[in-house]
Design a protein around this motif. Structure first.
Motif, PDB file in Angstrom:
ATOM      1  N   ALA A 283       0.785  -1.310  -0.146  1.00 47.06           N
ATOM      2  CA  ALA A 283      -0.071  -0.007  -0.243  1.00 47.06           C
ATOM      3  C   ALA A 283       0.801   1.296   0.170  1.00 47.06           C
ATOM      4  O   ALA A 283       0.694   2.126  -0.871  1.00 47.06           O
ATOM      5  CB  ALA A 283      -1.050  -0.014   1.094  1.00 47.06           C
TER       6      ALA A 283
ATOM      7  N   VAL B  95     -14.384  -3.604  -4.572  1.00 43.22           N
ATOM      8  CA  VAL B  95     -12.829  -4.549  -4.834  1.00 43.22           C
ATOM      9  C   VAL B  95     -12.816  -5.243  -5.912  1.00 43.22           C
ATOM     10  O   VAL B  95     -11.641  -5.039  -6.436  1.00 43.22           O
ATOM     11  CB  VAL B  95     -12.705  -5.512  -3.410  1.00 43.22           C
ATOM     12  CG1 VAL B  95     -11.385  -6.509  -3.884  1.00 43.22           C
ATOM     13  CG2 VAL B  95     -12.706  -4.804  -2.170  1.00 43.22           C
TER      14      VAL B  95
ATOM     15  N   GLU C 201      -8.905  -5.477   8.340  1.00 43.50           N
ATOM     16  CA  GLU C 201     -10.090  -5.215   7.829  1.00 43.50           C
ATOM     17  C   GLU C 201     -10.799  -4.291   8.485  1.00 43.50           C
ATOM     18  O   GLU C 201     -10.846  -4.405   9.802  1.00 43.50           O
ATOM     19  CB  GLU C 201     -11.016  -6.495   7.585  1.00 43.50           C
ATOM     20  CG  GLU C 201     -10.352  -7.804   6.711  1.00 43.50           C
ATOM     21  CD  GLU C 201     -11.181  -8.809   6.677  1.00 43.50           C
ATOM     22  OE1 GLU C 201     -12.261  -9.030   6.879  1.00 43.50           O
ATOM     23  OE2 GLU C 201     -10.849  -9.815   6.048  1.00 43.50           O
TER      24      GLU C 201
ATOM     25  N   PRO D 118     -11.669  -1.758   1.798  1.00 43.24           N
ATOM     26  CA  PRO D 118     -10.628  -0.732   1.957  1.00 43.24           C
ATOM     27  C   PRO D 118     -11.013   0.455   2.539  1.00 43.24           C
ATOM     28  O   PRO D 118     -11.957   1.083   2.239  1.00 43.24           O
ATOM     29  CB  PRO D 118      -9.614  -0.591   0.894  1.00 43.24           C
ATOM     30  CG  PRO D 118     -10.104  -1.871  -0.202  1.00 43.24           C
ATOM     31  CD  PRO D 118     -11.680  -2.085   0.141  1.00 43.24           C
TER      32      PRO D 118
ATOM     33  N   GLN E 225      -6.857  -3.236   3.706  1.00 37.94           N
ATOM     34  CA  GLN E 225      -6.945  -3.944   2.542  1.00 37.94           C
ATOM     35  C   GLN E 225      -7.397  -5.282   2.588  1.00 37.94           C
ATOM     36  O   GLN E 225      -7.766  -5.884   1.517  1.00 37.94           O
ATOM     37  CB  GLN E 225      -5.808  -3.747   1.651  1.00 37.94           C
ATOM     38  CG  GLN E 225      -5.334  -2.292   1.060  1.00 37.94           C
ATOM     39  CD  GLN E 225      -4.719  -1.466   2.390  1.00 37.94           C
ATOM     40  OE1 GLN E 225      -4.566  -1.845   3.493  1.00 37.94           O
ATOM     41  NE2 GLN E 225      -4.180  -0.219   1.941  1.00 37.94           N
TER      42      GLN E 225
ATOM     43  N   TYR F 279      -7.122  -8.290   0.183  1.00 40.21           N
ATOM     44  CA  TYR F 279      -7.093  -7.605  -1.428  1.00 40.21           C
ATOM     45  C   TYR F 279      -5.842  -6.819  -1.637  1.00 40.21           C
ATOM     46  O   TYR F 279      -5.899  -6.004  -2.552  1.00 40.21           O
ATOM     47  CB  TYR F 279      -8.406  -6.896  -1.681  1.00 40.21           C
ATOM     48  CG  TYR F 279      -9.607  -7.615  -0.966  1.00 40.21           C
ATOM     49  CD1 TYR F 279     -10.048  -8.477  -1.710  1.00 40.21           C
ATOM     50  CD2 TYR F 279     -10.399  -7.159  -0.097  1.00 40.21           C
ATOM     51  CE1 TYR F 279     -11.273  -9.492  -1.056  1.00 40.21           C
ATOM     52  CE2 TYR F 279     -11.354  -7.613   0.561  1.00 40.21           C
ATOM     53  CZ  TYR F 279     -11.752  -8.891  -0.092  1.00 40.21           C
ATOM     54  OH  TYR F 279     -13.064  -9.467   0.199  1.00 40.21           O
ATOM     55  N   GLY F 280      -4.885  -6.895  -0.904  1.00 36.41           N
ATOM     56  CA  GLY F 280      -3.804  -5.724  -1.001  1.00 36.41           C
ATOM     57  C   GLY F 280      -3.170  -5.583  -2.300  1.00 36.41           C
ATOM     58  O   GLY F 280      -3.158  -4.454  -2.846  1.00 36.41           O
TER      59      GLY F 280
ATOM     60  N   THR G 218      -5.670  -4.950  -5.279  1.00 36.53           N
ATOM     61  CA  THR G 218      -6.296  -3.528  -5.468  1.00 36.53           C
ATOM     62  C   THR G 218      -5.162  -2.480  -5.362  1.00 36.53           C
ATOM     63  O   THR G 218      -5.593  -1.135  -5.659  1.00 36.53           O
ATOM     64  CB  THR G 218      -7.336  -3.392  -4.421  1.00 36.53           C
ATOM     65  OG1 THR G 218      -6.604  -3.436  -3.277  1.00 36.53           O
ATOM     66  CG2 THR G 218      -8.613  -4.300  -4.547  1.00 36.53           C
ATOM     67  N   SER G 219      -4.041  -2.711  -5.135  1.00 36.60           N
ATOM     68  CA  SER G 219      -2.842  -1.790  -4.929  1.00 36.60           C
ATOM     69  C   SER G 219      -2.659  -0.666  -5.868  1.00 36.60           C
ATOM     70  O   SER G 219      -2.726   0.564  -5.385  1.00 36.60           O
ATOM     71  CB  SER G 219      -1.522  -2.406  -4.718  1.00 36.60           C
ATOM     72  OG  SER G 219      -1.132  -3.189  -5.935  1.00 36.60           O
TER      73      SER G 219
ATOM     74  N   ILE H 156      -6.073   1.258  -5.982  1.00 35.24           N
ATOM     75  CA  ILE H 156      -5.971   2.290  -4.960  1.00 35.24           C
ATOM     76  C   ILE H 156      -5.053   3.326  -4.532  1.00 35.24           C
ATOM     77  O   ILE H 156      -5.369   4.441  -4.367  1.00 35.24           O
ATOM     78  CB  ILE H 156      -6.088   1.405  -3.335  1.00 35.24           C
ATOM     79  CG1 ILE H 156      -7.309   0.625  -3.301  1.00 35.24           C
ATOM     80  CG2 ILE H 156      -5.635   2.265  -2.273  1.00 35.24           C
ATOM     81  CD1 ILE H 156      -7.357  -0.424  -2.077  1.00 35.24           C
TER      82      ILE H 156
END
Length: 378
Positions: free
Chosen positions: A15, A59, A297, A303, A320, A323-324, A327-328, A331
């Protein structure tokens, strides 16, 4: 004397690194990480699979955008981050239908066995397949973000745990390790420690909870062939995938944990091995290595991205969950746009992704996507 930046990011996982990469060259940035190495905790313990059908709708949208951005960055590079690897969901018909969403389509029992012959026919009755899923070379992605950030002047400081942070005048004064920093924006990308950092900074915490997730690489008598899909139980009780001649397995546990350097608990991996040896013909043998990461979470499971309403210049980039990586980049694009626009341009309080703007502590749905000029193609 404190070093002065526009933005200080706390947290050197996927992130924080992806945001530093997105902001690089657009403002002055420092990234501080408590550990001696970047991506030490959850980001180094990823399953390394990006699945567009996994997670709530916002997500899934962020995953699609992340895949677009990474694929564009992969173009012309000798070592791509993304490699196609389908995602196969198995279980009883009711559970599979309930969990199949987004890019996933239902397939026949015979088709599923053709994709993964190691499954025993009686071990499942229904299946769904996501062919838009990709294996992710996490170390390569992390290194790209680090290199891009540093090349554009981002200062990255490791071994610098934040011990003080307070709002003074028009900005933040932060103490980390032996260093001092001043910044207009303090980004909380501290993962499992995000609520702790908020309290340290005099900001109200938002109820983020870390959860354990264990994985192991095991030897097998009958390796999965190259090109095999990742296989997961629709009831979220396990997953496995090929890892060279070995297999990566996980019991997919979701057990609340304190923020810590998590380690596998006795019996977790062994029980899963016993179960998979009844469900498959893999013939799982020795454990090569095992690890546990923390998936942090928010209460709604999506997120947390945005400026805090009460603490001016305090930006949340947390929650996140699992889903880090997937989705990085999406996001980071959203967060960078909000940070560069400033706290007055966003909703009154950081809103949880998936909620209406202004309805909760972070992020947005359609309004946020439009505001950042996303073009998400499904």
């Amino acid at each position: 004397m404190a070093s002065t930046y526009d933005v200080v990011i706390v947290g050197g996982g996927i992130a924080g690194l992806s945001l530093a990469s997105a902001l690089a060259g657009k403002c002055t940035v420092a990234l501080v990480e408590a550990e001696q190495q970047l991506a030490y905790h959850t980001s180094s313990r990823s399953a390394r699979q990006l699945i567009p059908s996994y997670g709530p709708p916002v997500v899934q949208d962020l995953t699609v955008r992340t895949l677009e951005l990474i694929a564009a960055d992969d173009t012309g590079r000798p070592q791509p981050v993304l490699t196609p690897r389908s995602f196969l969901l198995i279980g009883d018909e009711e559970t599979v239908r309930a969990e199949a969403s987004g890019e996933m389509r239902l397939i026949s029992h015979g088709e599923a066995l053709g994709l993964c012959p190691a499954l025993k026919p009686e071990s499942f009755s229904a299946a769904g397949l996501d062919t838009g899923s990709f294996a992710c070379d996490a170390p390569v992605l992390l290194e790209r973000h680090r290199a891009r950030a540093e090349a554009a002047g981002v200062d990255i400081i490791t071994g610098a745990r934040v011990h003080s942070a307070q709002r003074l005048g028009s900005g933040w004064e932060i103490g980390a390790g032996q260093e001092g920093f001043s910044a207009g924006v303090l980004v909380n990308a501290a993962g499992a420690w995000a609520d702790e950092l908020a309290v340290l900074s005099g900001v109200e915490k938002i109820g983020l909870q870390p959860y354990r997730r264990t994985a192991a690489i095991v030897g097998v008598d009958h390796p999965l062939p190259e090109g095999s899909p990742m296989v997961a139980a629709a009831d979220d009780s396990f997953y496995f995938r090929r890892e060279g001649g070995d297999v990566l397995i996980s019991p997919s546990e979701h057990v609340a944990s304190p923020a810590e350097d998590a380690r596998p608990r006795p019996g977790d991996v062994e029980r899963l091995i016993a179960r998979l040896n009844t469900l498959t013909t893999l013939g799982i043998g020795p454990v090569r290595t095992a690890w546990t990461g923390l998936r942090t979470e928010a209460a709604d499971g999506v997120p947390v991205v945005g400026f805090d309403a009460e603490a001016r210049g305090f930006f949340w980039l947390a929650g996140q969950g699992g889903y880090g990586f997937q989705t990085s980049s999406g996001i980071a694009e959203l967060a960078a746009a909000q940070i560069l626009a400033g706290p007055d341009a966003g909703a009154a309080r950081a809103a949880s992704a998936g909620q209406e703007a202004g309805a909760g502590p972070v992020s947005r749905t359609a309004d946020a996507l439009a505001a950042t000029r996303w073009s998400i193609r499904r």
